[in-house]
Design a protein around this motif. Sequence first.
Motif, PDB file in Angstrom:
ATOM      1  N   LYS A   1      56.202  45.503 123.640  1.00 22.91           N
ATOM      2  CA  LYS A   1      56.614  45.437 122.230  1.00 22.91           C
ATOM      3  C   LYS A   1      58.110  45.706 122.087  1.00 22.91           C
ATOM      4  O   LYS A   1      58.786  45.078 121.281  1.00 22.91           O
TER       5      LYS A   1
ATOM      6  N   ALA B   1      60.049  42.602 122.878  1.00 23.85           N
ATOM      7  CA  ALA B   1      59.869  41.460 121.975  1.00 23.85           C
ATOM      8  C   ALA B   1      59.561  41.934 120.557  1.00 23.85           C
ATOM      9  O   ALA B   1      58.466  41.683 120.029  1.00 23.85           O
TER      10      ALA B   1
ATOM     11  N   GLU C   1      60.620  40.960 117.537  1.00 20.83           N
ATOM     12  CA  GLU C   1      60.372  39.921 116.526  1.00 20.83           C
ATOM     13  C   GLU C   1      58.988  39.319 116.683  1.00 20.83           C
ATOM     14  O   GLU C   1      58.286  39.093 115.695  1.00 20.83           O
ATOM     15  N   ALA C   2      58.592  39.055 117.924  1.00 21.25           N
ATOM     16  CA  ALA C   2      57.260  38.490 118.166  1.00 21.25           C
ATOM     17  C   ALA C   2      56.175  39.465 117.729  1.00 21.25           C
ATOM     18  O   ALA C   2      55.178  39.061 117.127  1.00 21.25           O
ATOM     19  N   THR C   3      56.384  40.742 118.018  1.00 19.79           N
ATOM     20  CA  THR C   3      55.398  41.750 117.636  1.00 19.79           C
ATOM     21  C   THR C   3      55.289  41.858 116.121  1.00 19.79           C
ATOM     22  O   THR C   3      54.185  41.864 115.566  1.00 19.79           O
TER      23      THR C   3
ATOM     24  N   GLY D   1      56.089  39.597 114.000  1.00 18.88           N
ATOM     25  CA  GLY D   1      55.497  38.348 113.535  1.00 18.88           C
ATOM     26  C   GLY D   1      53.985  38.371 113.635  1.00 18.88           C
ATOM     27  O   GLY D   1      53.283  37.905 112.726  1.00 18.88           O
ATOM     28  N   TYR D   2      53.472  38.906 114.731  1.00 16.77           N
ATOM     29  CA  TYR D   2      52.020  39.006 114.914  1.00 16.77           C
ATOM     30  C   TYR D   2      51.417  39.968 113.892  1.00 16.77           C
ATOM     31  O   TYR D   2      50.364  39.696 113.311  1.00 16.77           O
TER      32      TYR D   2
ATOM     33  N   SER E   1      52.597  40.585 110.943  1.00 14.08           N
ATOM     34  CA  SER E   1      52.620  39.855 109.666  1.00 14.08           C
ATOM     35  C   SER E   1      51.523  38.809 109.608  1.00 14.08           C
ATOM     36  O   SER E   1      50.887  38.620 108.573  1.00 14.08           O
ATOM     37  N   MET E   2      51.319  38.114 110.734  1.00 13.29           N
ATOM     38  CA  MET E   2      50.340  37.022 110.780  1.00 13.29           C
ATOM     39  C   MET E   2      48.927  37.490 110.443  1.00 13.29           C
ATOM     40  O   MET E   2      48.170  36.764 109.806  1.00 13.29           O
TER      41      MET E   2
ATOM     42  N   TYR F   1      55.426  48.273 113.366  1.00  8.01           N
ATOM     43  CA  TYR F   1      56.007  48.110 114.702  1.00  8.01           C
ATOM     44  C   TYR F   1      56.516  49.455 115.221  1.00  8.01           C
ATOM     45  O   TYR F   1      56.230  49.838 116.358  1.00  8.01           O
TER      46      TYR F   1
END
Length: 139
Positions: free
Chosen positions: A27, A30, A32-34, A36-37, A39-40, A50
């Motif tokens: 985490k 990454a 932004e990816a975390t 984003g997930y 949020s998704m 996060y």
Amino acid sequence: MNPSTSLVPAVGRLLLALLFLLSGFGKLAAPEATMGYISMVGLPLPQIAYAVALLIELGGGILLLVGFQTRAVALVLAVFSVVTALSFHFDFGDQNQMIHFLKNIAIAGGFLQVVAFGAGSFSLDARLAADKTAAAARA
């Protein structure tokens, strides 16, 4: 207690801690990816979620590894495991999600064993308790 049984709790803590430390470092690598997930799946405040995940995974992983405040840390990690199972792995029609859900629930069960039985003899908790007992005996 013989050496093999006194070592088992330390190995168990190591194995549980590795999972959370590796996840936390992933985490950290990454963000932004975390976020984003997070949020998704519809969770609010992805930046705060996060940060909380990092604190729990890295901080909890380190504390569990060294065996400091182990019962409290294990309880926090058990709750975190159940919350993440319910928040991220709820699509039981997807076999992969079901496996991840059950994995998190099993991990929580392992942590509850740590809550019940403690860190074992190879831990800071045991060392601090021994020091406290020795200090009380000297007083």
